[in-house]
Design a protein around this motif. Sequence first.
Motif, PDB file in Angstrom:
ATOM      1  N   THR A  82      52.731  24.691  39.904  1.00 23.88           N
ATOM      2  CA  THR A  82      51.305  24.895  39.704  1.00 23.88           C
ATOM      3  C   THR A  82      51.033  26.391  39.752  1.00 23.88           C
ATOM      4  OG1 THR A  82      50.769  22.791  40.761  1.00 23.88           O
ATOM      5  CG2 THR A  82      48.997  24.409  40.608  1.00 23.88           C
ATOM      6  N   LEU A  83      50.380  26.903  38.717  1.00 22.58           N
ATOM      7  CA  LEU A  83      50.006  28.313  38.711  1.00 22.58           C
ATOM      8  C   LEU A  83      48.683  28.481  39.431  1.00 22.58           C
ATOM      9  CD1 LEU A  83      50.863  29.364  35.050  1.00 22.58           C
ATOM     10  CD2 LEU A  83      52.184  29.794  37.117  1.00 22.58           C
ATOM     11  N   ARG A  84      48.622  29.463  40.274  1.00 20.87           N
ATOM     12  CA  ARG A  84      47.385  29.735  41.004  1.00 20.87           C
ATOM     13  C   ARG A  84      46.298  30.211  40.041  1.00 20.87           C
ATOM     14  NH1 ARG A  84      51.542  31.215  44.318  1.00 20.87           N
ATOM     15  NH2 ARG A  84      51.546  30.191  46.332  1.00 20.87           N
ATOM     16  N   ARG A  85      45.072  29.980  40.444  1.00 22.25           N
ATOM     17  CA  ARG A  85      43.916  30.328  39.620  1.00 22.25           C
ATOM     18  C   ARG A  85      43.932  31.803  39.219  1.00 22.25           C
ATOM     19  NH1 ARG A  85      38.574  27.409  40.373  1.00 22.25           N
ATOM     20  NH2 ARG A  85      40.195  26.155  41.252  1.00 22.25           N
ATOM     21  N   GLU A  86      44.318  32.673  40.139  1.00 21.93           N
ATOM     22  CA  GLU A  86      44.345  34.109  39.836  1.00 21.93           C
ATOM     23  C   GLU A  86      45.315  34.420  38.692  1.00 21.93           C
ATOM     24  OE1 GLU A  86      47.380  35.981  43.040  1.00 21.93           O
ATOM     25  OE2 GLU A  86      45.681  34.886  43.873  1.00 21.93           O
ATOM     26  N   LEU A  87      46.429  33.702  38.625  1.00 21.69           N
ATOM     27  CA  LEU A  87      47.376  33.902  37.531  1.00 21.69           C
ATOM     28  C   LEU A  87      46.825  33.359  36.217  1.00 21.69           C
ATOM     29  CD1 LEU A  87      50.701  32.992  39.366  1.00 21.69           C
ATOM     30  CD2 LEU A  87      49.820  35.266  38.828  1.00 21.69           C
ATOM     31  N   LEU A  88      46.191  32.193  36.287  1.00 18.86           N
ATOM     32  CA  LEU A  88      45.586  31.622  35.079  1.00 18.86           C
ATOM     33  C   LEU A  88      44.469  32.521  34.561  1.00 18.86           C
ATOM     34  CD1 LEU A  88      45.511  27.876  36.138  1.00 18.86           C
ATOM     35  CD2 LEU A  88      47.067  28.959  34.505  1.00 18.86           C
ATOM     36  N   ASN A  89      43.676  33.071  35.477  1.00 13.91           N
ATOM     37  CA  ASN A  89      42.614  33.996  35.069  1.00 13.91           C
ATOM     38  C   ASN A  89      43.213  35.238  34.408  1.00 13.91           C
ATOM     39  OD1 ASN A  89      40.623  32.314  36.041  1.00 13.91           O
ATOM     40  ND2 ASN A  89      40.412  33.385  37.975  1.00 13.91           N
ATOM     41  N   HIS A  90      44.318  35.727  34.955  1.00 18.69           N
ATOM     42  CA  HIS A  90      44.980  36.899  34.384  1.00 18.69           C
ATOM     43  C   HIS A  90      45.442  36.611  32.951  1.00 18.69           C
ATOM     44  CE1 HIS A  90      47.370  40.538  34.179  1.00 18.69           C
ATOM     45  NE2 HIS A  90      48.403  39.809  33.765  1.00 18.69           N
ATOM     46  N   MET A 101      54.333  40.189  43.814  1.00 15.16           N
ATOM     47  CA  MET A 101      54.832  39.148  42.929  1.00 15.16           C
ATOM     48  C   MET A 101      54.476  37.793  43.539  1.00 15.16           C
ATOM     49  SD  MET A 101      58.678  38.086  41.766  1.00 15.16           S
ATOM     50  CE  MET A 101      59.099  39.631  41.065  1.00 15.16           C
ATOM     51  N   ALA A 102      53.992  36.896  42.706  1.00 13.78           N
ATOM     52  CA  ALA A 102      53.643  35.556  43.164  1.00 13.78           C
ATOM     53  C   ALA A 102      54.887  34.675  43.153  1.00 13.78           C
ATOM     54  CB  ALA A 102      52.578  34.954  42.254  1.00 13.78           C
ATOM     55  N   SER A 103      55.002  33.818  44.151  1.00 15.85           N
ATOM     56  CA  SER A 103      56.101  32.847  44.159  1.00 15.85           C
ATOM     57  C   SER A 103      55.511  31.449  44.074  1.00 15.85           C
ATOM     58  CB  SER A 103      56.958  32.994  45.421  1.00 15.85           C
ATOM     59  OG  SER A 103      56.188  32.719  46.563  1.00 15.85           O
ATOM     60  N   LEU A 104      56.228  30.558  43.417  1.00 16.75           N
ATOM     61  CA  LEU A 104      55.771  29.189  43.190  1.00 16.75           C
ATOM     62  C   LEU A 104      56.782  28.226  43.781  1.00 16.75           C
ATOM     63  CD1 LEU A 104      54.886  29.660  39.427  1.00 16.75           C
ATOM     64  CD2 LEU A 104      53.319  29.794  41.351  1.00 16.75           C
ATOM     65  N   THR A 105      56.313  27.052  44.165  1.00 16.74           N
ATOM     66  CA  THR A 105      57.179  26.010  44.704  1.00 16.74           C
ATOM     67  C   THR A 105      57.359  24.931  43.646  1.00 16.74           C
ATOM     68  OG1 THR A 105      56.337  26.453  46.911  1.00 16.74           O
ATOM     69  CG2 THR A 105      57.454  24.351  46.583  1.00 16.74           C
ATOM     70  N   VAL A 106      58.580  24.505  43.455  1.00 12.03           N
ATOM     71  CA  VAL A 106      58.899  23.452  42.487  1.00 12.03           C
ATOM     72  C   VAL A 106      58.829  22.104  43.210  1.00 12.03           C
ATOM     73  CG1 VAL A 106      60.631  22.556  40.894  1.00 12.03           C
ATOM     74  CG2 VAL A 106      60.406  25.025  41.227  1.00 12.03           C
ATOM     75  N   THR A 107      58.093  21.150  42.618  1.00 15.88           N
ATOM     76  CA  THR A 107      57.975  19.819  43.226  1.00 15.88           C
ATOM     77  C   THR A 107      59.219  18.989  42.925  1.00 15.88           C
ATOM     78  OG1 THR A 107      56.991  18.769  41.295  1.00 15.88           O
ATOM     79  CG2 THR A 107      55.474  19.876  42.822  1.00 15.88           C
ATOM     80  N   ALA A 108      59.302  17.816  43.536  1.00 13.62           N
ATOM     81  CA  ALA A 108      60.424  16.899  43.305  1.00 13.62           C
ATOM     82  C   ALA A 108      60.503  16.471  41.837  1.00 13.62           C
ATOM     83  CB  ALA A 108      60.291  15.673  44.204  1.00 13.62           C
ATOM     84  N   LYS A 109      59.368  16.499  41.124  1.00 15.95           N
ATOM     85  CA  LYS A 109      59.341  16.148  39.705  1.00 15.95           C
ATOM     86  C   LYS A 109      59.686  17.344  38.811  1.00 15.95           C
ATOM     87  CE  LYS A 109      55.816  12.544  39.919  1.00 15.95           C
ATOM     88  NZ  LYS A 109      54.507  12.142  39.364  1.00 15.95           N
ATOM     89  N   GLY A 110      59.963  18.503  39.409  1.00 16.07           N
ATOM     90  CA  GLY A 110      60.283  19.691  38.626  1.00 16.07           C
ATOM     91  C   GLY A 110      59.058  20.407  38.096  1.00 16.07           C
TER      92      GLY A 110
END
Length: 83
Positions: A13-21, A1-10
Amino acid sequence: MASLTVTAKGQITLRRELLNHLGVRPGEQIELDRLPGGELRLKAVRPTGSIGGFIGRHAGKAARPLSIEEMNRIAAAGWAGEE
């Protein structure tokens, strides 16, 4: 499972591999559905075409009437998202 970090602006960013999927390219949209339990379902928004857009795209580009085979090739390219 991929995990993502939320920026201060909320933002995330989805990694390229997820966007390709998802089959998502720059400029395309992603749709989110809210599910119970704090879950989200993410899916690519598929562009929809119209016959008006198809005809308008090719209006005036042919010096002669097109054959059925030529029209079929153009229609297939249009529905495949090719220009």
